[in-house]
Design a protein around this motif. Structure first.
Motif, PDB file in Angstrom:
ATOM      1  N   GLU A  21      39.774  51.654  26.949  1.00  0.00           N
ATOM      2  CA  GLU A  21      39.547  51.414  25.520  1.00  0.00           C
ATOM      3  C   GLU A  21      40.835  51.534  24.724  1.00  0.00           C
ATOM      4  OE1 GLU A  21      36.214  53.912  24.506  1.00  0.00           O
ATOM      5  OE2 GLU A  21      34.769  52.363  25.120  1.00  0.00           O
ATOM      6  N   ALA A  22      41.720  52.405  25.189  1.00  0.00           N
ATOM      7  CA  ALA A  22      42.973  52.597  24.461  1.00  0.00           C
ATOM      8  C   ALA A  22      44.011  51.530  24.803  1.00  0.00           C
ATOM      9  CB  ALA A  22      43.541  53.986  24.772  1.00  0.00           C
ATOM     10  N   ASN A  23      43.881  50.880  25.957  1.00  0.00           N
ATOM     11  CA  ASN A  23      44.970  50.027  26.425  1.00  0.00           C
ATOM     12  C   ASN A  23      44.675  48.542  26.574  1.00  0.00           C
ATOM     13  OD1 ASN A  23      47.415  51.862  27.205  1.00  0.00           O
ATOM     14  ND2 ASN A  23      45.568  52.982  27.809  1.00  0.00           N
ATOM     15  N   ALA A  39      51.695  34.499  33.061  1.00  0.00           N
ATOM     16  CA  ALA A  39      52.777  35.465  32.826  1.00  0.00           C
ATOM     17  C   ALA A  39      52.270  36.661  32.013  1.00  0.00           C
ATOM     18  CB  ALA A  39      53.929  34.776  32.106  1.00  0.00           C
ATOM     19  N   LEU A  40      51.449  36.375  31.000  1.00  0.00           N
ATOM     20  CA  LEU A  40      50.911  37.477  30.189  1.00  0.00           C
ATOM     21  C   LEU A  40      49.963  38.351  31.001  1.00  0.00           C
ATOM     22  CD1 LEU A  40      50.318  35.490  26.886  1.00  0.00           C
ATOM     23  CD2 LEU A  40      51.983  37.328  27.238  1.00  0.00           C
ATOM     24  N   HIS A  41      49.186  37.714  31.872  1.00  0.00           N
ATOM     25  CA  HIS A  41      48.285  38.488  32.731  1.00  0.00           C
ATOM     26  C   HIS A  41      49.077  39.382  33.691  1.00  0.00           C
ATOM     27  CE1 HIS A  41      44.973  36.005  31.251  1.00  0.00           C
ATOM     28  NE2 HIS A  41      44.135  36.805  31.891  1.00  0.00           N
ATOM     29  N   LEU A  42      50.217  38.880  34.167  1.00  0.00           N
ATOM     30  CA  LEU A  42      51.032  39.712  35.069  1.00  0.00           C
ATOM     31  C   LEU A  42      51.572  40.942  34.344  1.00  0.00           C
ATOM     32  CD1 LEU A  42      53.096  37.323  37.369  1.00  0.00           C
ATOM     33  CD2 LEU A  42      51.087  38.686  37.938  1.00  0.00           C
ATOM     34  N   GLN A  43      51.923  40.740  33.065  1.00  0.00           N
ATOM     35  CA  GLN A  43      52.368  41.912  32.282  1.00  0.00           C
ATOM     36  C   GLN A  43      51.265  42.958  32.200  1.00  0.00           C
ATOM     37  OE1 GLN A  43      53.726  40.969  28.325  1.00  0.00           O
ATOM     38  NE2 GLN A  43      55.236  39.497  29.082  1.00  0.00           N
ATOM     39  N   TRP A  44      50.057  42.461  31.994  1.00  0.00           N
ATOM     40  CA  TRP A  44      48.910  43.377  31.933  1.00  0.00           C
ATOM     41  C   TRP A  44      48.729  44.088  33.274  1.00  0.00           C
ATOM     42  CZ3 TRP A  44      45.656  46.511  29.892  1.00  0.00           C
ATOM     43  CH2 TRP A  44      44.438  46.783  30.504  1.00  0.00           C
ATOM     44  N   GLU A  45      48.902  43.347  34.378  1.00  0.00           N
ATOM     45  CA  GLU A  45      48.795  43.959  35.696  1.00  0.00           C
ATOM     46  C   GLU A  45      49.829  45.073  35.860  1.00  0.00           C
ATOM     47  OE1 GLU A  45      46.565  43.576  38.145  1.00  0.00           O
ATOM     48  OE2 GLU A  45      45.442  42.093  36.990  1.00  0.00           O
ATOM     49  N   HIS A  46      51.017  44.818  35.304  1.00  0.00           N
ATOM     50  CA  HIS A  46      52.080  45.821  35.360  1.00  0.00           C
ATOM     51  C   HIS A  46      51.648  47.097  34.620  1.00  0.00           C
ATOM     52  CE1 HIS A  46      56.250  46.917  36.103  1.00  0.00           C
ATOM     53  NE2 HIS A  46      56.210  47.515  34.919  1.00  0.00           N
ATOM     54  N   THR A  47      51.059  46.882  33.449  1.00  0.00           N
ATOM     55  CA  THR A  47      50.575  48.034  32.667  1.00  0.00           C
ATOM     56  C   THR A  47      49.515  48.803  33.459  1.00  0.00           C
ATOM     57  OG1 THR A  47      50.907  46.702  30.690  1.00  0.00           O
ATOM     58  CG2 THR A  47      49.562  48.685  30.440  1.00  0.00           C
TER      59      THR A  47
END
Lengths: 386, 337
Positions: A21-23, A39-47
């Motif tokens: 919920e926070a992220n 590319a944006l989804h990969l950033q999310w995967e990184h998070t």
């Protein structure tokens, strides 16, 4: 039998929920099947990876948190409940990784798993060929022995997101003397290497989610083989039942869809008739039943049983349920259903039509439902093959 | 979370399965159709010796104080065997009602005999005039005007009605609503009968799972044995896919039934909704498997010489009994919408 979650399972759920919920990004990301969206989804995967949520059931040394199967299911329920982004790393984390855990060397696991889960190296599958779809064992791409490794030749197709990926895995014929499922080997290979051409193919929904891969004398080393040479079919089959049975489509996804369908029904109920009402109820019940079916399966797995061919029942059920649920949503929306993403008047941003088109792929991928029904009839019911 | 039966529960199921395999062959069911229920009387006695009939009774009453969770697998076997007789009424509903609401005299007279298999209980819910196995039962527990009654069947007028499933031996019951039959008035009869309805629906769902399994077994065996065009018809993909679909329907009906058994046994929140899902899926699966099994059998399945019809007709009757799909779907709809 105890159908209550344990205290620790409940605590795990709370932890998942509060982090998600926070992220989770407030604005939904563009489709992960487009270059920009990927590319944006990969950033999310990184998070996700940095916080230890990318692959919760993995060992800690590879970035997981050694969650139990039930905790993984809980994570999935919470993940889809908050509407978090789709997992573009799925073909790595849920398809390749289970194979690596079972057949990979320590070196392979060390090299591959963390970059995969962190979203640094993305993986696509390369099973099908133009003339080897349902009849996968008739595949013709080859790997020939050369000094220090192998040369791959042939053509693969329907590779999900391969235009955006760095690496792929698939079966190649290493012993041309042997027929069908004998003489195949499981290889990992780079998609940006010399001799590889990747051509994107637009899917039904218009996204470039598919690709063809052409291989011409592509070099790979012995370290890129999973399992033994000529044992590729066994290596592949050992984990396909987890794809069909569990890891590909956990219940959380469908429970979330059913909840959104109920919400849609409430918003449009002035144009809903009793038939639609019954269909909405049916969609909710199906998702519940799929959830309990999965809990039953996972309990069997925790008792040391393997899933085997009955996972095919699972695949038929969820894929056909998903189509029905989306059909119901479109019936509620009515003529506005044709307003696509990007139209001002599109209901829920055109999400339901997009989801419907994606759902239509379910009965086709991961082994068509016709193949699944053959498996059920022959290997579960024991009907004669011919 | 742990969604599996214990080894003891599975062992007990296996015992019941063996008893029924031995003593309740299709000929026994067929004999009941033809008005010769003696064989079934004998099975009832063996089931009582095995402890099945008294499962839900308290230990004080000579029973095993077992719950719906223990009961669901043995009941599935009674469906598999198409056991005629009021086992759902007696074991799942009647004995618990009698213990909870019976006067000392009523319990004295009926409970012990019921547990040892000498008295069979049938139950009539409010507004339920037609009761399966009424004529051959010994005692009727009924709800009328909200109150609970316990009446010897000898004092009930039972006029026969013909079920499509002759082994159901339907009877239309009528009796004097007399004070001498009243059950305890210091209990909440409405709540007890409401729980009784849940138990009846759940137990019927459990039987339906067994009925599905039997019809599918028959169809699979037939598809392996019957040859046309020089090979078993089960080698044809058209037959394979029908039977695969039947198996999927059947196997996805199990978890809601088992889940509901757990919910009723533990008085879980929304247990009634779980019962509704159980009844819907088990009924739907049984009706679907019946159709597919008939089609796979072809013309022979369309005769009463073939045993299949006894299971199909039981499936049709039970899928509609204790709340059909429309009734239960409406209940789920009110809960979620």
């Amino acid at each position: 039998m105890d159908l209550n979650f344990t205290d620790s399972e409940n605590a795990f759920r709370r932890e998942c929920r509060s982090w998600l919920e926070a992220n989770v990004p407030r604005e939904s990301l563009p489709s992960g099947d487009t270059k920009e969206g990927f590319a944006l989804h990969l950033q999310w995967e990184h998070t996700l990876f940095e916080a230890g949520w990318a692959a919760v059931s993995w060992p800690k040394q590879y970035g997981g948190r050694e969650a139990t199967l039930f905790e993984w299911l809980i994570f999935e329920e919470e993940y889809y409940r908050v509407g978090a982004p789709s997992r573009v790393t799925q073909n790595g984390i849920f398809l390749l990784a289970p194979t690596l855990f079972e057949f990979g060397t320590d070196d392979q696991k060390e090299r591959i798993l963390r970059p995969m889960a962190r979203g640094d190296v993305s993986w696509g599958q390369a099973w099908s060929e133009p003339n080897a779809g349902s009849d996968l064992a008739s595949l013709k791409s080859t790997a020939s022995r050369v000094e220090g490794g192998w040369r791959l030749n042939g053509q693969k197709t329907w590779s999900t997101r391969a235009v955006f990926c760095d690496m792929a895995y698939g079966l190649f014929r290493t012993d041309p003397e042997q027929a069908r499922h004998r003489g195949l080997t499981y290889f990992l290979f780079p998609l940006h290497a010399e001799g590889v051409t990747v051509r994107g193919v637009d899917r039904l929904d218009g996204d470039e989610g598919f690709a063809e891969i052409f291989l011409e004398d592509v070099f790979v080393s012995d370290a890129d083989i999973i399992g033994e040479v000529n044992q590729g079919w066994q290596v592949t089959m050992a984990t396909t039942s987890s794809e069909r049975g569990l890891s590909l489509r956990s219940p959380g996804r469908f429970m979330a869809t059913a909840a959104r369908l109920i919400d849609l029904y409430h918003r449009y109920r002035d144009r809903s008739d009793p038939v639609l009402r019954d269909e909405v109820i049916q969609a909710w019940m199906d998702a519940q039943v799929y959830r309990w079916f999965t809990f039953q399966t996972v309990t069997r797995m925790t008792q040391g049983e393997s899933i085997g061919p009955d996972s095919s029942m699972n695949k038929v059920f969820w894929s056909e349920m998903d189509v029905r649920t989306h059909e119901t949503a479109l019936a509620i929306i009515g003529e506005a259903l044709e307003l696509d993403e990007g139209s001002d008047g599109a209901v829920d941003g055109g999400h339901w039509m997009k989801g419907f088109q994606f759902a239509l792929a379910g009965p086709i991928y991961a082994g068509t439902n016709e193949i699944q029904r053959n498996i059920i009839a022959e290997r579960v019911l024991g009907l004669p093959r011919k | 979370m742990h969604f599996a039966f214990t080894d003891d529960q599975k062992m007990f199921r296996d015992t019941v399965r063996e008893v029924l395999q031995r003593e309740c062959a299709p000929e026994v069911v067929r004999a009941t159709w033809e008005g010769r229920p003696e064989g079934v009387r004998a099975v009832w006695g063996t089931l009582a010796e095995t402890g099945v009939i008294g499962m839900t009774a308290s230990e004080d009453a000579g029973g095993m104080a077992m719950s719906e969770l223990d009961l669901v697998l043995p009941l599935e076997e009674t469906g598999y065997a198409a056991l005629p007789g009021p086992i759902v009424d007696t074991v799942a509903v009647g004995i618990p009602l009698l213990e909870a609401a019976g006067t000392d005299a009523q319990k004295e007279r009926w409970l012990g005999p019921a547990v040892v298999g000498e008295a069979r209980i049938v139950v009539s819910f409010e507004d339920q005039a037609v009761v399966p196995h009424a004529a051959s039962a010994d005692v009727l527990i009924a709800q009328r005007g909200g109150a609970a009654y316990c009446i010897p069947v000898a004092e009930v007028s039972v006029s026969p009605e013909q079920s499509v499933d002759r082994a159901r031996e339907l009877g239309r019951v009528a009796f004097e609503v007399g004070a001498q039959y009243r059950m305890r008035e210091d209990v909440d009869a409405a709540a007890l009968f409401a729980l009784g309805r849940e138990r009846a629906a759940l137990a019927t769902a459990a039987q339906l799972i067994g009925i599905s399994r039997r019809m599918l077994d028959m169809a699979v065996q037939y598809a392996k044995d019957r040859e046309q065009f020089g090979k078993p018809i089960g080698a044809q993909q058209a037959i394979k896919h029908r039977l695969a679909n039947a198996l999927i329907e059947q196997e996805f009906a199990r978890p809601p039934v088992y889940r509901a058994a757990w919910s009723v046994a533990t008085s879980a929140r929304d247990a009634g909704i779980d019962v509704s899902l159980a009844k819907i899926y088990a009924g739907q699966a049984a009706r679907f498997v019946a159709k597919e099994a008939l089609q796979v059998h072809g013309a022979i399945g369309y005769t009463i010489e073939c045993d299949l019809h006894m299971w199909m007709k039981r499936a049709w009757a039970l899928a509609a009994a204790h709340g059909d799909a429309a009734y239960h779907r409406e209940r789920v709809g009110r809960h979620i919408l």
